[in-house]
Design a protein around this motif. Sequence first.
Motif, mmCIF file in Angstrom:
data_model
loop_
_atom_site.group_PDB
_atom_site.id
_atom_site.type_symbol
_atom_site.label_atom_id
_atom_site.label_comp_id
_atom_site.label_asym_id
_atom_site.label_seq_id
_atom_site.Cartn_x
_atom_site.Cartn_y
_atom_site.Cartn_z
ATOM 1 N N VAL A 168 0.835 -1.205 0.000
ATOM 2 C CA VAL A 168 0.000 0.000 0.000
ATOM 3 C C VAL A 168 0.868 1.253 0.000
ATOM 4 C CG1 VAL A 168 -1.680 1.319 1.331
ATOM 5 C CG2 VAL A 168 -1.952 -1.150 1.098
ATOM 6 N N ALA A 169 1.900 1.270 0.857
ATOM 7 C CA ALA A 169 2.791 2.431 0.916
ATOM 8 C C ALA A 169 3.518 2.638 -0.402
ATOM 9 C CB ALA A 169 3.797 2.254 2.058
ATOM 10 N N ALA A 170 3.915 1.543 -1.067
ATOM 11 C CA ALA A 170 4.609 1.661 -2.353
ATOM 12 C C ALA A 170 3.689 2.236 -3.422
ATOM 13 C CB ALA A 170 5.146 0.297 -2.784
ATOM 14 N N THR A 172 3.225 5.948 -2.695
ATOM 15 C CA THR A 172 4.456 6.668 -3.042
ATOM 16 C C THR A 172 4.599 6.818 -4.553
ATOM 17 O OG1 THR A 172 5.540 5.775 -1.064
ATOM 18 C CG2 THR A 172 6.956 6.705 -2.767
ATOM 19 N N LEU A 173 4.252 5.772 -5.289
ATOM 20 C CA LEU A 173 4.338 5.836 -6.749
ATOM 21 C C LEU A 173 3.365 6.875 -7.305
ATOM 22 C CD1 LEU A 173 5.705 4.610 -9.223
ATOM 23 C CD2 LEU A 173 3.911 2.869 -9.271
ATOM 24 N N LEU A 174 2.161 6.946 -6.744
ATOM 25 C CA LEU A 174 1.192 7.952 -7.188
ATOM 26 C C LEU A 174 1.692 9.362 -6.865
ATOM 27 C CD1 LEU A 174 -2.166 6.233 -6.140
ATOM 28 C CD2 LEU A 174 -1.221 6.465 -8.446
ATOM 29 N N ALA A 227 4.277 14.531 -8.517
ATOM 30 C CA ALA A 227 5.425 15.443 -8.458
ATOM 31 C C ALA A 227 6.070 15.607 -9.828
ATOM 32 C CB ALA A 227 6.448 14.925 -7.448
ATOM 33 N N ALA A 228 6.101 14.530 -10.624
ATOM 34 C CA ALA A 228 6.671 14.620 -11.973
ATOM 35 C C ALA A 228 5.822 15.525 -12.862
ATOM 36 C CB ALA A 228 6.771 13.221 -12.578
ATOM 37 N N ALA A 285 13.384 8.355 -4.776
ATOM 38 C CA ALA A 285 13.016 9.086 -5.992
ATOM 39 C C ALA A 285 12.050 10.219 -5.675
ATOM 40 C CB ALA A 285 12.395 8.123 -7.001
ATOM 41 N N LEU A 286 11.048 9.963 -4.821
ATOM 42 C CA LEU A 286 10.070 11.001 -4.473
ATOM 43 C C LEU A 286 10.731 12.158 -3.740
ATOM 44 C CD1 LEU A 286 7.151 12.012 -4.244
ATOM 45 C CD2 LEU A 286 6.933 10.647 -2.154
ATOM 46 N N LEU A 287 11.602 11.862 -2.784
ATOM 47 C CA LEU A 287 12.263 12.920 -2.020
ATOM 48 C C LEU A 287 13.087 13.831 -2.925
ATOM 49 C CD1 LEU A 287 13.474 10.954 1.137
ATOM 50 C CD2 LEU A 287 11.685 12.696 1.051
#
Length: 363
Positions: free
Chosen positions: A43-45, A48-50, A55-56, A318-320
Amino acid sequence: MKTADRTTASDSTVTTGRTRPAGRGVLRIGPWVAVPVRRATVVAAVVTLLLLCGAAVATLSMGRLGIGLPDLPSALAGDATGKNAFVLNRLRGPRLVVAIATGAAFGLSGALFQSVTRNPLGSPDVIGLGSGAGAGAAAAALFLPDVLPVAVGALLGAVIAMAIVFLATGTGFRSPGRLVVAGIGVAAMATALTQYVVYAVERDKASALTAYVNGSLNARSWEDAATIWTVLLVSLPFAALLARPLSVGEMGDDLSTGLGARPGRTATSAVVLSIVLSAGAVSVAGPIAFVSLTAPQIAKRVTRGGGPHLVLSTLLGALLLVLADLTAQQLPLFDDLPVGLYTMAVGGAYLGYLLLREWKRPS
């Protein structure tokens, strides 16, 4: 006798793995790779991907030069023209792709390193990789300005620093304690060399070098993107193979040895892979601080579970970095600050939070 038989049957079930704790499963990739997963991690992954996708999109669309949201799908499909083509192919596209892979490499590198050292404050930065890369970049700019590119100098500096650490420990990368102590010494010497070069070179060169030493994503190219993505994609299968031995290794060396694992070989392999990932990231973006430190810790706190959390740490890294770079581009107070300064600020605040949390905890 009946009690003994019941105990033996229970032990057999646990050993063969027919029953698993609630919320756990195994992700199998072919006949050789079996990665244990938890529902909370999945769920966390996904979340985070969303967030990474959001962010992209913000990176490409925000600001005066951003691509408008109605035009973004067609631009990504290859129909960009004029300003949109310039933004996507030259200004922000390569920078975003480099940021995603670089942050992912740092996050995965930190998860591997923290797992084998069992130190929540451990990262490749601690053992002098980032400082060695900065010293190599500085030396290339001062002594070989027209011969050796700064990025190549950074990569050579990181390799030399790791070689010194390997020899200084006396046991290679097998002893986490010696590894950290030797790395701190190498990092201090490399930082001293970097600061000397910054003061010795001309002012215009020093400003450009300072930006690289702190970590920067300015003026990245598709060649940089190809470099870091190649390093990341080649490293991912090896990280998948290490996932299960690392999970077993967190039980302790004696127990993991009894279960058939080889903690010494696993630690060496994980540290070497961590160094490869960090060196690849540093070669294209400089030694961006604290991403490899914070991403694995955030993963552990989000899932509230043990294990190396390799996949989630990769996505969070990657998100950070994408969020930090978005801030660097859009924050109106400062212009063209290196992204590494923003990660330093966030990482410093996070370290302060950890120290305060430990200080308040009853002994």
